[in-house]
Structures are given as C-alpha cells and as structure tokens.
Design an enzyme around this catalytic site. Structure first.
Site, PDB file in Angstrom:
ATOM      1  N   ASP A 221      65.728  -1.732 -36.071  1.00 57.31           N
ATOM      2  CA  ASP A 221      65.995  -2.901 -36.923  1.00 57.31           C
ATOM      3  C   ASP A 221      66.707  -4.033 -36.196  1.00 57.31           C
ATOM      4  O   ASP A 221      66.892  -5.097 -36.756  1.00 57.31           O
ATOM      5  CB  ASP A 221      66.830  -2.488 -38.138  1.00 57.31           C
ATOM      6  CG  ASP A 221      68.296  -2.259 -37.773  1.00 57.31           C
ATOM      7  OD1 ASP A 221      68.548  -1.681 -36.694  1.00 57.31           O
ATOM      8  OD2 ASP A 221      69.177  -2.670 -38.549  1.00 57.31           O
TER       9      ASP A 221
ATOM     10  N   CYS B 271      25.200 -11.602 -42.113  1.00 56.77           N
ATOM     11  CA  CYS B 271      25.244 -10.228 -41.606  1.00 56.77           C
ATOM     12  C   CYS B 271      26.148 -10.147 -40.380  1.00 56.77           C
ATOM     13  O   CYS B 271      26.676 -11.154 -39.906  1.00 56.77           O
ATOM     14  CB  CYS B 271      23.851  -9.723 -41.262  1.00 56.77           C
ATOM     15  SG  CYS B 271      23.166 -10.474 -39.783  1.00 56.77           S
TER      16      CYS B 271
ATOM     17  N   ASP C 109      66.157   4.557 -34.276  1.00 60.46           N
ATOM     18  CA  ASP C 109      67.469   3.965 -34.026  1.00 60.46           C
ATOM     19  C   ASP C 109      68.398   4.509 -35.125  1.00 60.46           C
ATOM     20  O   ASP C 109      67.919   4.924 -36.177  1.00 60.46           O
ATOM     21  CB  ASP C 109      67.352   2.444 -34.097  1.00 60.46           C
ATOM     22  CG  ASP C 109      68.700   1.767 -34.087  1.00 60.46           C
ATOM     23  OD1 ASP C 109      69.505   2.084 -33.209  1.00 60.46           O
ATOM     24  OD2 ASP C 109      68.947   0.933 -34.984  1.00 60.46           O
TER      25      ASP C 109
ATOM     26  N   CYS D 225      25.387 -12.350 -37.455  1.00 61.09           N
ATOM     27  CA  CYS D 225      25.855 -13.739 -37.606  1.00 61.09           C
ATOM     28  C   CYS D 225      27.279 -13.850 -37.059  1.00 61.09           C
ATOM     29  O   CYS D 225      27.636 -14.815 -36.377  1.00 61.09           O
ATOM     30  CB  CYS D 225      25.878 -14.161 -39.082  1.00 61.09           C
ATOM     31  SG  CYS D 225      24.316 -14.072 -39.923  1.00 61.09           S
TER      32      CYS D 225
ATOM     33  N   ASP E 118      66.624  -3.123 -30.205  1.00 62.37           N
ATOM     34  CA  ASP E 118      65.474  -2.219 -30.296  1.00 62.37           C
ATOM     35  C   ASP E 118      64.165  -2.880 -29.860  1.00 62.37           C
ATOM     36  O   ASP E 118      63.140  -2.206 -29.750  1.00 62.37           O
ATOM     37  CB  ASP E 118      65.288  -1.722 -31.746  1.00 62.37           C
ATOM     38  CG  ASP E 118      66.509  -0.980 -32.264  1.00 62.37           C
ATOM     39  OD1 ASP E 118      67.041  -0.153 -31.503  1.00 62.37           O
ATOM     40  OD2 ASP E 118      66.922  -1.229 -33.406  1.00 62.37           O
TER      41      ASP E 118
END
Length: 805
Positions: free
Chosen positions: A694, A86, A498, A89, A698
């Site tokens: 990308d 559970c 970008d 635990c 950036d």
C-alpha cells in the site's frame, strides 16, 4: 529496388537532465535496429532519430528509453471505431494505425469497438489517425467533448435500430423466397418472383457486406464481409444467369438450378446473427454503464450567502460547498464540513455495510447517502474523482488484450485468405471429380465454405470474456488494470504481503490504558499535552480519549526521541517513553511496571503519563490487525499458496503479527529494494508471485511481481504501479480475484475451443467431405444460420460468467 529515404523525428524525453543521462540514452539507441542516425539534445529535452522505417523504429525507441529508466512523453487515448464487422476488420484498423509514424502502440478491441492508441503528440494527431482509418473504410470518433460516451451511445443505439429493421425486412423478403424455392418451384414465373424478392435483400439490406468487401479489396485485404459478399454474390449472379439463360444448361442436359433462396437467407441469417451479437456485446459492458449511472446530473451548492442553488454537475468547482440530502448520490469527491450520516460505499468498495461520515471525513462520487444530511467541500471534480478514475481503469482493462489473444489475432489475420483458398480448392475438386453435376455441386460447396467460416467467433472469444471478468471484478471492489494480470492471477502460487496497511490497519491505535489507583482526574492534562504534540502516536491517544474537556496548559516542550512536557499551575507533567521518566527520576509503581512489561512483550509500543513525582498512567499503542486478514491468510494457505510477510518493522513486532495471523514465512527490517529482490528470488525459483502493498516503499516490489495488487487506502504511487487495486483494502478480495481469474480463463478457453472446433468441423463438411461417404451436402442456408449463431454462442458463454459466484 529503390530504398526509402530516411526521415527525421523528434522523441520528447523526460528525466534526461545531464550529459551522463544523455550518454546512457545515446548508447541505448545505438542498439536499436534500423536507426540510421541519432543524437540527444539535452536543452530541447529530445532525441532526434533518423530512419527509413520510422513506424517500426518508434515503438522500439520508446521501449528502449523506458527500459533505461527514462520516460518519453506520449498520449494514451481510446477512440471508438465505427463500422467494424468482424475480427479481421479489427486487424486492419490496428495495422493501419500502427503504420503511422509517431504511433507507439495501437490495440483494437472488436468487442468494445474501440482502439487504444499511444502516440507522440508532437508527431501525429487524432485527426491523422481518423484520416488513416477512414482510408480503409472505417471511421474513428475523436470528439473531445466530455459527453463523448453519450454521443457514442446514441450512435450505437441508432446503428442497432437500423440493423434491427434491416434484419426484419430481410427476413420478411426471404421467407417467401424459401417457400417458393422449396415447395413451389414448378409454379409459373417462380424464378422471376424469387429474383424480384431476393434482390432487395442482396442489394439493399445486405449492401454493407459488398461495400465493405470492396473497400477491403482496394487495400488488398479481406475480412468476414469478403466471405459473405463472395458467397452470396456468386450464388445470386449464378441464379440470375440461370434464370435468363436456362437454355445454356438445358442444351447440355443439365437442369438450370437457381439459389436465390440460399443467397437471401444467408444474408438474413447473418444480419440476425449480427443483431444478436450486438445485443449480447452491449450486455458485456453493463459494468461500465452501471458505474457511469452512479453520478447524479445536478447537485445543491451552498453559496457564500448561504443560498441553496441547484447546479449542473459540469459546473461544480473545487472548494464549492455541496449539500447532500437523505437518499441522494454524492456528486464529486470531497471532505465533510458539517453534519454526519452513514454512506453506502458498496459500489466502490464492494462492502455492504454503510460507513459513518463525520466532519473531516472523505466522501466519494457515486456513493449513496443514507438517512442523515450533511455538507461537504468539493476537492476533486470531473475526471479527477475516484469514480471517474475507476471508470477509466475498467475501460482500459476491458480494452486490453490477454496474452492468448495475440495468437488469436495472428490466426484471424490469415483466416479469410485461407478460407477463400479452401473454397476455391473445393470448387476445383468438384469440377474435376464431380461428374455431370460437378459444376453445380462445386459452386454450392464454394458458397457454403465461404458462408460457414467464421472469424468473428475467434475474434470475440477472448475480449468478451475479459470484458465480463473485469466488469464483475469492478462490481466486487476489485479493479483490474489489464487483461494480462487477470489471466495470470489464477497461476499465482506465492503471495508476498507488506505488513503496515496491508495486514494491519496502517494507523496506530490505543489498545489499552491503565491508571494508577484509578486516578483518572488528570485525563484532561494528558489530552491537552497530546493535542499540542506533533508525534504520530499522539493522534492515537487523542482519538482514544474522545471528548475529554481540555485544560489550559503552559510551557509545552517537545523532547525529541523521548516525548513531551508541559505545566499546569506550576506543576510539571510528562508524556513519553520510559527513558524520559528515568531521566527525570520519576517513580513507576510495581503494578504499572508489570502491566507495561506485559504489553511490551506483546510487541506493543508503551508510553507513560506522569507528574514530576510518579507515573500516573501507562498506555499501549499498536497497529491493529484487520479483522479480515487472518481469515484471508488462512484461506490462501489452505489453497496451497505460500504466504510471505515482508516489513521494515522490528523482529519482535513482526514475529507477533506472524503468530497472530498464522503466517509461516516472514522477514523483518526489510528495505524497499530488498522487497523487490525477494520477489525476484521467488520468481527465480519458478514461482508466480503476487505482491500486495500500500505504500511508496512497496512500489519497486509491486513492479517486479508477476501480479501486483495495491490496497485502495494506500498511496497513489502504489496504485499507479499495481495491476490490481482492492478498493476496500480487504485481503479477502485476493482469493476472490484468483477465483475470478480462474473462471475468466476457463470461459476464454471454452470460447476458443468452440470457435476452433466449429471451423475445423464445419469447413470440411461445407466443402463436401461427407458426400462420397453418405451423399450429404450441406445447404448454404443452414451454413449461414450456423455461422450467425457461432458468434452469439461465444458471447453467450462469456455472459454466463456473470452468473457464477
């Protein structure tokens, strides 16, 4: 009270190369609470700290050093945890691991039965983690074998089958007990028959509840097993006492009731609930299983003599040449060396259209070859392939915790003691105010409260929804690194894009070419000059001209900042900008000049091809806008999201791209640090900002943003920093990610609502709150069934996410 002795620990450092760096770190450590002494050893590349509260200090030290811009060498690993039953635990396992010196962070995911641990490898080892977890009654699988997933799957399958048989047998033994208890109580030896039948259910099929409850008690903690063991144990022992010593009650004018059927059926129902829960939790991780199934087990390797050898995927090395036949899955990442074919990359990018692969094109593990046949050279194998990285990223994300889960964890941690307290109060209240049957009703109320309370539903509410959401994203080509970004994406109201590689293709292509008087016989000369040029634009011209036969040119010369020149049969030819032609006094016809001016006005880069007397051709080169960008930007703006474009390109080009895509807010000639500052400015205005990029330039803005999204065809650094990666680099995936976030958070909220409501309503009814009003007392058997199915309903609601578009 005796104070703990201070201990020393070495923190391995990265990037601390000078006394100045050491001073910065040293000053930072001075502010960390509970450090009694510290020093920086540059030569040994480590910090030495002394503290009597090391387990609490280490995470703070690591955080401080990283905030100062330096790094600490740590290991991050995910281990399967066995025998958790559970959410409580999970709290116990997480706490014991975090208590170990050298552990920076630990996060247990109950839904996946795993723990993600970040630790100092010079201080603590996986075996020590395992020993700590074993000491509180659980186990850690630390097999370093590459087939650990297979080992874990086999163990889980075996455990599932054992649970299935225990559930079936418990049900078979419980049914006659219920029948006798409800309809044939007056038959001879009824109590003894029920005792005999219920004993295997309690002491054998349900023994794990009692074993685990005992282990918890030894460490002064409690979980769901404690509730089940207490409730069924009390009911069983009380019933045995009443069977053997019925006269004790008869002498006091009270009937000696037995509750064997309640004890047995509660165990059977809870086992059934666990079985259904395990089955459902298995379904939430189907995305990982699908990804793992994409890699073939063996491949055809071509050796240096040209022999075809069937080889296991584990034995493939970089630079091996592999043959891919029609319909086969590609085993590892590599470069096509011979042949061509269309490859279905939909399982990586989410794009349904197969991609043509020619010589020198990249191919990726897990993608499927179509009708052609080709050979490729292996580049990345094993854990380095894109597929392996995707699997790891998805697993890490599924194991991470959403911010809302932190509150749930706190509640789950105190849930069991609170429930035990409520059960005892209910028993006491019945004993005082319940009259002649006060003890019996009080005992029933105690048992029912303990049975109906369910911390599991709370513990499963968030992680199961996160697992399904992250898995669904992976199937659609959206890789989500952590639960926090998945939860935050729905709140994004400003997106910074970008330009190059994000809105545009990211590589220059020839858009137009015009020749003087259609004189194209000199194409081969242009092709040959560009073939020798190293200028980035030359590649675009070569690609555009295609298979033009080259010619033998001589005296090639690159003219920096202007172009290139070469000779053919003692005649000079030039390729470059207009400045180069003007310097050589080369004539440009009115027709070509007009065309060139028009293209320049469209923010295209214009280059010229000429002989020593006149311009022969004008060429327009541009970074093309992706077909999907315009549609995606419109979709985002229609949803009320502010879209900004930031680029290092010039004002003219930026303005043209903004006009073509419909972007209203844009900035040109922006430096990398200015991008990050712009994101911060938007955040200061109260906006939740997503940054999409990308490139390396950036990465600072990506790190600053609330939600960072990298393009899959971009740089590795951008993808490392970003919390999401769009494999296909298609901006249309962003609205899709936002919708997925909204659906996932809605599922989490609904799960939490049902989990809380269930307990808020169920516990008072179980305690007997309705008895003074209408005489209703909840049967422990019904409480057991309700508790068992509460977890199943939460997991089932998470699985509904799979069906949503």
């Amino acid at each position: 009270m005796a104070t703990l002795a201070a201990k020393s620990m070495y923190i391995p450092l990265e990037g601390v190369e000078s006394e100045h760096c050491a001073l910065i770190v040293d000053n930072g450590l001075k502010k960390v609470k509970d450090i009694e002494a510290h020093k920086i050893e540059i030569n040994n590349k480590r910090a030495v700290i002394e503290s009597s509260k090391m387990s609490a200090v280490v995470p703070e030290v690591v955080k401080t050093i990283r905030n100062l811009g330096y790094e600490v060498t740590t290991v991050k690993k995910t281990f399967p945890v066995m025998d958790m039953t559970c959410a409580a635990c999970a709290i116990s396992v997480e706490s014991i691991i975090k208590y170990l010196d050298g552990v920076v962070n630990a996060s247990v995911n109950f839904a996946t039965a795993t723990v993600s641990v970040e630790y100092l490898p010079n201080t603590v080892s996986p075996n020590e983690l395992k020993n700590a977890v074993q000491s509180i009654g659980y186990d850690l699988l630390i097999d370093n074998n590459e087939n650990v997933n297979q080992t874990l799957e086999e163990l889980q399958e075996k455990k599932f089958h054992q649970l299935k048989w225990r559930t079936i047998k418990a049900g078979l033994f419980s049914i006659p007990v219920v029948v006798i208890g409800m309809f044939f109580m007056d038959m001879p030896y009824a109590n003894y028959i029920m005792w005999v039948l219920s004993t295997p259910v309690i002491l054998w099929f349900g023994k794990d509840f009692y074993i685990n409850a005992y282990k918890q008690a030894k460490h002064r903690s409690a979980n769901m097993d404690t509730l089940v063991a207490l409730s069924t144990g009390v009911a069983y022992i009380f019933s045995v006492f009443n069977t053997l010593f019925a006269e004790f009650w008869h002498a006091r004018g009270v009937h000696a009731h037995v509750y064997f059927e309640a004890a047995a059926v509660v165990v059977a129902f809870i086992l059934l609930g666990k079985l259904l829960e395990e089955k459902a939790k298995g379904n939430t991780s189907t995305a990982i299983k699908k990804l793992m199934g994409l890699q073939p087990k063996s491949v055809t390797v071509i050796d240096s003599q040209g022999n075809h050898i069937d080889t296991s995927i584990d034995l493939i090395n970089p630079n091996d040449v592999i043959l891919v036949k029609p319909g086969e899955k590609i085993a590892v990442d590599g470069i096509v060396t011979n042949g061509n074919s269309y490859v279905d990359e939909s399982m990586l990018s989410g794009e349904p259209v197969p991609v043509l692969k020619n010589a020198n094109d990249q191919v990726f593990a897990g993608t499927i070859n179509q009708k052609g046949s080709f050979q490729f050279r292996a580049e990345k194998v094993g854990a380095e392939t894109m597929l392996a990285q995707i699997i790891k990223m998805v697993q890490d994300a599924q194991g991470s915790k959403a911010p809302v889960q932190k509150l749930v964890d706190k509640i789950a941690g105190i849930f069991v003691p609170v429930v035990i307290g409520i059960a005892l109060i209910a028993f006491g209240a019945w004993l005082i105010f319940g009259g002649d049957n006060g003890f019996t009703h009080g005992l029933l109320a105690l048992v029912t409260v303990l049975v109906i309370a369910c911390p599991c539903a709370l513990g499963l509410a968030t992680p199961t929804a996160i697992m399904v959401g992250v898995g669904k994203g992976a199937e659609k080509g959206i890789l989500i690194k952590d639960a926090e970004s998945l939860e935050l994406t729905k709140n994004v109201n400003a997106i910074v894009l970008d330009k190059t590689g994000t809105i545009t293709e990211g590589k220059p292509v020839v858009t137009d070419m015009a020749w003087l008087d259609n004189n194209v016989s000199t194409k081969g000369i242009l092709y040959s000059i560009e073939k020798q040029s190293e200028h980035p634009l030359a590649e675009a011209v070569i690609h555009y001209l295609g298979n033009v036969p080259p010619v033998e040119i001589s005296n090639f010369e690159s003219i920096t900042g202007k172009g290139a020149k070469a000779q053919l049969n003692n005649e000079a030819f030039f390729v470059g900008n207009q400045r180069l032609l003007n310097e050589q006094a080369i004539e440009i016809s009115t027709k070509l000049q007009e065309i060139g001016n028009n293209w320049s006005a469209e923010s295209k880069t214009v280059i010229w091809f000429a002989n020593s007397e006149e311009a022969l051709a004008v060429i327009a080169i541009a970074d093309k806008i992706k077909e999907s960008s315009i549609e995606a930007i419109k979709q985002l703006q229609d949803k009320g999201i502010e879209v900004y474009m930031l680029t290092g390109d010039n004002e003219s080009t930026t303005k043209t791209i903004a006009a073509q895509t419909g972007i209203r807010h844009y900035k040109a000639e922006v430096l990398p640090e200015q991008k990050a500052a712009f994101v911060k400015m938007l955040q200061n205005q109260g906006k939740v900002v997503a940054m999409v990029g990308d490139g390396i330039n950036d990465s600072a803005a990506l790190a600053q943003a609330n939600v960072s999204i990298a393009m899959g065809k971009g740089s590795d650094i951008a993808m490392d920093v970003a919390k999401m990666t769009i494999i296909s680099s298609d901006l249309n995936k962003i609205p899709m990610a936002k919708k997925l976030s909204k659906q996932t958070v809605a599922a989490i909220r609904l799960n939490l609502f049902w989990a809380f409501i269930y307990n808020i309503i169920g516990i008072p009814i179980a305690a007997g709150i309705l008895y003074p009003i209408n005489g209703f007392l909840l049967n422990p058997m019904i409480a057991g069934a309700a508790m068992a199915f509460s977890s199943v309903s939460v997991v089932g609601n998470s699985l509904l996410l799979k069906l949503k578009k």
